[in-house]
Design an enzyme around this catalytic site. Structure first.
Site, PDB file in Angstrom:
ATOM      1  N   HIS A  98       0.621  -1.525  -0.172  1.00 24.07           N
ATOM      2  CA  HIS A  98      -0.182  -0.083   0.362  1.00 24.07           C
ATOM      3  C   HIS A  98       0.791   1.548  -0.351  1.00 24.07           C
ATOM      4  O   HIS A  98       0.980   1.918  -0.549  1.00 24.07           O
ATOM      5  CB  HIS A  98      -0.845   0.050   1.378  1.00 24.07           C
ATOM      6  N   HIS A 117      -1.444   1.613   7.854  1.00 23.90           N
ATOM      7  CA  HIS A 117      -2.745   1.675   7.437  1.00 23.90           C
ATOM      8  C   HIS A 117      -3.273  -0.037   8.262  1.00 23.90           C
ATOM      9  O   HIS A 117      -4.794   0.184   7.653  1.00 23.90           O
ATOM     10  CB  HIS A 117      -3.024   2.465   6.359  1.00 23.90           C
TER      11      HIS A 117
END
Length: 170
Positions: A98, A117
């Site tokens: 990501h 995250h």
């Protein structure tokens, strides 16, 4: 309504099955240097030896170069993509796909976890994403076991974070 049980087809399985003929033809057209021993131009690199690994204890590695951190781990039970006498040794990039945060291995549930995250990747299922913001599975390093017990990385199945190609040009 009862399902057929085949609807859990992931991206990797779809690509393997649906594009196998195309991939096979493409692979036949790309020569792999015999001296390198890797897949599609990847370097073959020894990551560890069987005697160096304990169940559920990750070992830090770098593959296919020093700018690509990863981990090799003996999971204790046979898994897809695993090598070794028990089929339980796997290796992954530890860069979250990501945003590139460094992943940490959690022995309690055999996942690689992102502190940025909160993406989570299943080490027992070829790095499949199980939670979070990532939009692809974790890059798995393909392994080969040598007769002397050396475990060598010979390829990568996903794009490593931050790269346009996994093997850097020199």
């Amino acid at each position: 309504m009862k399902g057929c049980g085949k609807l859990e087809l992931g991206r990797r399985q779809f690509l393997r099955n649906g594009l196998g003929a195309v991939g096979g033809a493409a692979a036949a057209a790309v020569p792999v240097p015999a001296a390198a021993g890797g897949r599609s131009g990847y370097p073959a690199q020894v990551l560890a030896n069987l005697r160096d690994l304990a169940v559920n204890v990750p070992r830090d590695i770098h593959y296919p170069d020093t700018g690509s951190p990863g981990v090799v781990v003996k999971l204790g039970a046979a898994v897809p993509g695993g090598v070794g006498p028990d089929g339980d040794i796997v290796a992954y990039s530890t860069l979250c796909p990501h945003k590139g945060y460094p992943l940490a291995y959690a022995a309690s549930d055999k996942t690689l976890n992102c502190p940025g995250h909160f993406s989570r990747f299943d080490a027992e299922k070829e790095g499949q994403q199980v939670w979070g913001h990532a939009t692809q599975n974790l890059a798995m390093f393909r392994l080969a076991l040598r007769p002397n017990g050396d475990i060598a990385a010979v390829g990568v199945d996903e794009l490593i974070y931050g790269r346009i190609g996994n093997v850097l040009e020199s």
